[in-house]
Design an enzyme around this catalytic site. Structure first.
Site, PDB file in Angstrom:
ATOM      1  N   GLY A 101       0.639  -5.706  -0.446  1.00 35.88           N
ATOM      2  CA  GLY A 101       0.454  -5.144  -1.785  1.00 35.88           C
ATOM      3  C   GLY A 101       0.099  -3.665  -1.773  1.00 35.88           C
ATOM      4  N   GLY A 103      -2.132  -1.141  -1.640  1.00 35.41           N
ATOM      5  CA  GLY A 103      -3.544  -0.983  -1.279  1.00 35.41           C
ATOM      6  C   GLY A 103      -4.114   0.337  -1.744  1.00 35.41           C
ATOM      7  NE  ARG A 104      -2.430   4.848   1.756  1.00 37.15           N
ATOM      8  CZ  ARG A 104      -2.479   5.777   2.673  1.00 37.15           C
ATOM      9  NH1 ARG A 104      -3.388   6.721   2.580  1.00 37.15           N
ATOM     10  NH2 ARG A 104      -1.634   5.777   3.669  1.00 37.15           N
ATOM     11  CE  LYS A 123       1.018   6.511   0.532  1.00 39.19           C
ATOM     12  NZ  LYS A 123       2.264   6.562   1.316  1.00 39.19           N
ATOM     13  CG  ASP A 135     -10.386   5.115   2.066  1.00 38.88           C
ATOM     14  OD1 ASP A 135      -9.164   4.829   2.036  1.00 38.88           O
ATOM     15  OD2 ASP A 135     -10.826   6.133   2.641  1.00 38.88           O
ATOM     16  N   GLY A 136      -8.478   2.982  -0.113  1.00 43.76           N
ATOM     17  CA  GLY A 136      -7.553   3.270  -1.209  1.00 43.76           C
ATOM     18  C   GLY A 136      -7.263   4.747  -1.395  1.00 43.76           C
ATOM     19  CG  ASP A 270       5.058  -3.256   4.166  1.00 43.62           C
ATOM     20  OD1 ASP A 270       5.548  -3.578   5.262  1.00 43.62           O
ATOM     21  OD2 ASP A 270       4.145  -2.423   4.050  1.00 43.62           O
ATOM     22  CG  ASN A 271       6.456   0.842   4.457  1.00 47.68           C
ATOM     23  OD1 ASN A 271       5.751   0.599   3.470  1.00 47.68           O
ATOM     24  ND2 ASN A 271       5.951   1.168   5.624  1.00 47.68           N
ATOM     25  CG  ASP A 280       5.195   3.325   1.443  1.00 47.88           C
ATOM     26  OD1 ASP A 280       4.844   3.944   0.413  1.00 47.88           O
ATOM     27  OD2 ASP A 280       4.775   2.195   1.715  1.00 47.88           O
TER      28      ASP A 280
HETATM   29  P1  AMP Z   1       1.764   1.589   5.091  1.00 45.84           P
HETATM   30  O1  AMP Z   1       1.857   1.441   6.570  1.00 45.84           O
HETATM   31  O2  AMP Z   1       1.295   2.937   4.627  1.00 45.84           O
HETATM   32  O3  AMP Z   1       3.004   1.152   4.385  1.00 45.84           O
HETATM   33  O4  AMP Z   1       0.592   0.606   4.638  1.00 45.84           O
HETATM   34  C1  AMP Z   1       0.599  -0.772   4.881  1.00 45.84           C
HETATM   35  C2  AMP Z   1      -0.331  -1.460   3.940  1.00 45.84           C
HETATM   36  O5  AMP Z   1      -1.672  -0.964   4.092  1.00 45.84           O
HETATM   37  C3  AMP Z   1       0.018  -1.289   2.466  1.00 45.84           C
HETATM   38  O6  AMP Z   1      -0.275  -2.498   1.814  1.00 45.84           O
HETATM   39  C4  AMP Z   1      -0.914  -0.182   2.045  1.00 45.84           C
HETATM   40  O7  AMP Z   1      -1.167  -0.220   0.666  1.00 45.84           O
HETATM   41  C5  AMP Z   1      -2.163  -0.459   2.863  1.00 45.84           C
HETATM   42  N1  AMP Z   1      -2.970   0.747   3.109  1.00 45.84           N
HETATM   43  C6  AMP Z   1      -2.682   1.768   3.945  1.00 45.84           C
HETATM   44  N2  AMP Z   1      -3.661   2.695   3.902  1.00 45.84           N
HETATM   45  C7  AMP Z   1      -4.571   2.287   3.012  1.00 45.84           C
HETATM   46  C8  AMP Z   1      -5.821   2.805   2.508  1.00 45.84           C
HETATM   47  N3  AMP Z   1      -6.312   3.968   2.916  1.00 45.84           N
HETATM   48  N4  AMP Z   1      -6.467   2.086   1.588  1.00 45.84           N
HETATM   49  C9  AMP Z   1      -5.997   0.910   1.154  1.00 45.84           C
HETATM   50  N5  AMP Z   1      -4.860   0.359   1.589  1.00 45.84           N
HETATM   51  C10 AMP Z   1      -4.143   1.030   2.505  1.00 45.84           C
HETATM   52 MG    MG Z   2       3.746   0.890   2.677  1.00 42.62          MG
END
Ligand code: AMP
Ligand code: MG
Length: 518
Positions: A101, A103-104, A123, A135-136, A270-271, A280
């Protein structure tokens, strides 16, 4: 008060989580959760894309109003905005990871403008139910990289999500950049991404993994209706046509990556955008010296799953995951296999088109693939800059095949000496091919100049802008963005942006090594 036409179909038409707010949880039977951005201390607009602002119908006074930084930093909403985080899953580095989902990322709404429907998504705007203990937030270096690269990719002709704005939060964010026990407080920033849809392969995988077939079908119907209007009214082959379209657009996206030397770095499902948009921007990178084995992502340094040369295969692997997720909507596997076959066919055709365009050929002939493969092998062995080598070829004179033409592309004299003889032979072969070609020289050059960019947002150029921004000097961002608005055109006075990676950047963090920590 600023009034826009927001029409938030995603949250209006699809089932949502009954609980709102950022409490961490599993969200079943729902595709989104209501959550507000967490306000930041002192939002300051540090860059914006004039093209995206125009697409959205955002005028100069709106961009300059203090309210703009408040909204796009996460402290305020325009009327009609209705923030949510989307629920999806994904395969990460080859393994099913369950619920992930946004996350940020927090979507603010779907803006209906003259140019179409655009979802606006922050973002780095704070925690959501999907933050999983993180931390989002996002650091300035990563938001700046996402902002710049999305716009650069667009101008390079690569399908991508766009970026409207980059807003410094006035707060710091703590990150351990190399996961080695050295956390550092860094400036934070929020980027506003813009796309017709942020639906991902993983959006379908999550309900499928839970056996929520009705929800899966609802999302598929919604996605086709909103994001694929060209597919028209419902018919017996609607899902098959849709999946085939996803396969085709994914193939074209990756073919463009290979053409310009872009390495995504984290091709988890997810990307992967359902629209075949690059989405992403994390530890992505640009190929300097041509190397199909290179990955910018230190988190992937061991397996190198997402290295430059394997991106087409990974895209196919990801489409197979999507096909599996969608299979409950199909009576049998044939239509899904037909879609996957289209990926192969469209990619193969796009690869031929790339050879023809990058070498400036009038048509495709037997032997052209081998001609390109030999050049690439020499570029790799000779440690030649991909962008500069291809760009130099447009000045090639078939009457005088001289290796000196490619001199600016070499990083290393020894490597240059090692390949010089074979490169000369290759140029003679290329000259022979061109003499046999129907395309006149001027047309050849024009064709090559549209396929071989002079400027790409090299990792070290982004890092220079990041270093300056860290000192409070944001002008480097607009300067680089300005150059990247015309990546195929000579820009006198901007030679600095069209050079080989300097030695200092070879092994420097942020230039050749990036992690997922952002
Ligand atoms: P990503 O590798 O950036 O596509 O992130 C993979 C997952 O981790 C996704 O669900 C993101 O929303 C979550 N995520 C990455 N960094 C953060 C963050 N700093 N805070 C919250 N969720 C994160
Ligand atoms: Mg992602």
């Amino acid at each position: 008060m600023t009034v826009f036409n927001f029409d938030n179909r995603f949250v209006r038409e699809l089932p949502g989580d009954p609980e709102s707010g950022p409490r961490r949880r599993e969200v079943v039977g729902a595709l989104w959760s209501s959550v507000m951005p967490t306000p930041v201390a002192a939002p300051q607009l540090i860059a914006h894309s004039p093209e995206v602002a125009a697409l959205l119908g955002f005028t100069a006074p709106l961009l300059q109003a203090p309210e703009f930084a408040q909204v796009f930093g996460g402290n305020a909403l325009y009327a009609g905005m209705q923030p949510w985080a989307a629920n999806y899953g994904g395969h990460q580095f080859g393994q099913w990871a369950g619920q992930l989902g946004d996350g940020r990322a927090i979507s603010l709404g779907e803006l209906v403008a003259d140019s179409g429907r655009w979802e606006l998504q922050l973002k780095g705007a704070g925690r959501t139910p999907y933050s999983r203990g993180a931390d989002g937030r996002a650091v300035l270096r990563s938001s700046l990289r996402e902002f710049l690269c999305s716009e650069a990719m667009h101008h390079l002709g690569v399908p991508t999500t766009r970026a409207l704005s980059l807003v410094a939060s006035g707060e710091s964010v703590v990150r351990d950049m190399f996961y080695d026990g050295n956390p550092v407080a860094e400036p934070g920033a929020v980027v506003c991404r813009v796309a017709p849809s942020f639906i991902r392969f993983g959006s379908f995988e999550l309900p499928a993994s839970r056996g929520e077939t009705a929800l899966l079908r609802q999302l598929a119907d919604f996605c086709i209706d909103r994001d694929f209007p060209q597919l028209g009214a419902a018919g017996p082959s609607r899902y098959a046509d849709w999946f085939a379209q996803v396969c085709r657009s994914t193939a074209l996206m990756v073919a463009h990556w290979m053409r310009v030397g872009f390495v995504h770095g984290v091709m988890n499902t997810d990307n992967m955008s359902i629209l075949g948009l690059t989405v992403d921007y994390g530890p992505y990178g640009w190929v300097d010296n041509y190397d199909p084995d290179w990955t910018p992502n230190t988190t992937d340094a061991q397996g190198r799953r997402y290295r430059f040369g394997t991106q087409p295969q990974v895209a196919h692997w990801n489409l197979v995951r999507l096909a599996q997720a969608l299979s409950p909507l199909f009576g049998g596997s044939e239509p899904l296999q037909a879609g996957l076959d289209q990926f192969q066919a469209v990619y193969a055709q796009a690869e031929r088109d790339t050879v023809v365009a990058k070498l400036g050929l009038g048509d495709w002939r037997e032997g052209d693939a081998a001609l390109m493969a030999t050049l690439q092998a020499l570029m790799q062995e000779g440690e030649m800059d991909m962008t500069l080598a291809f760009r130099a070829l447009d000045g090639f004179d078939p009457q005088h095949p001289a290796v000196e033409l490619l001199a600016p592309a070499f990083y290393n004299d020894e490597r240059r000496a090692a390949v010089a003889g074979r490169l000369h032979e290759w140029l003679q072969r290329y000259a022979g091919r061109l003499q046999d070609d129907l395309l006149p020289a001027a047309a050849r050059m024009a064709k090559m100049r549209l396929a071989n960019p002079l400027y790409v947002p090299r990792n070290y150029l982004a890092q220079e802008a990041i270093d300056r921004a860290g000192q409070g000097d944001y002008a480097g961002i607009s300067e680089l963005l300005e150059v990247m608005r015309h990546p195929y055109d000579e820009q006198p006075g901007r030679e600095h942006f069209a050079q080989r990676r300097p030695d200092w950047a070879r092994d420097r963090a942020g230039c050749s090594m990036l992690s997922c920590s952002s």
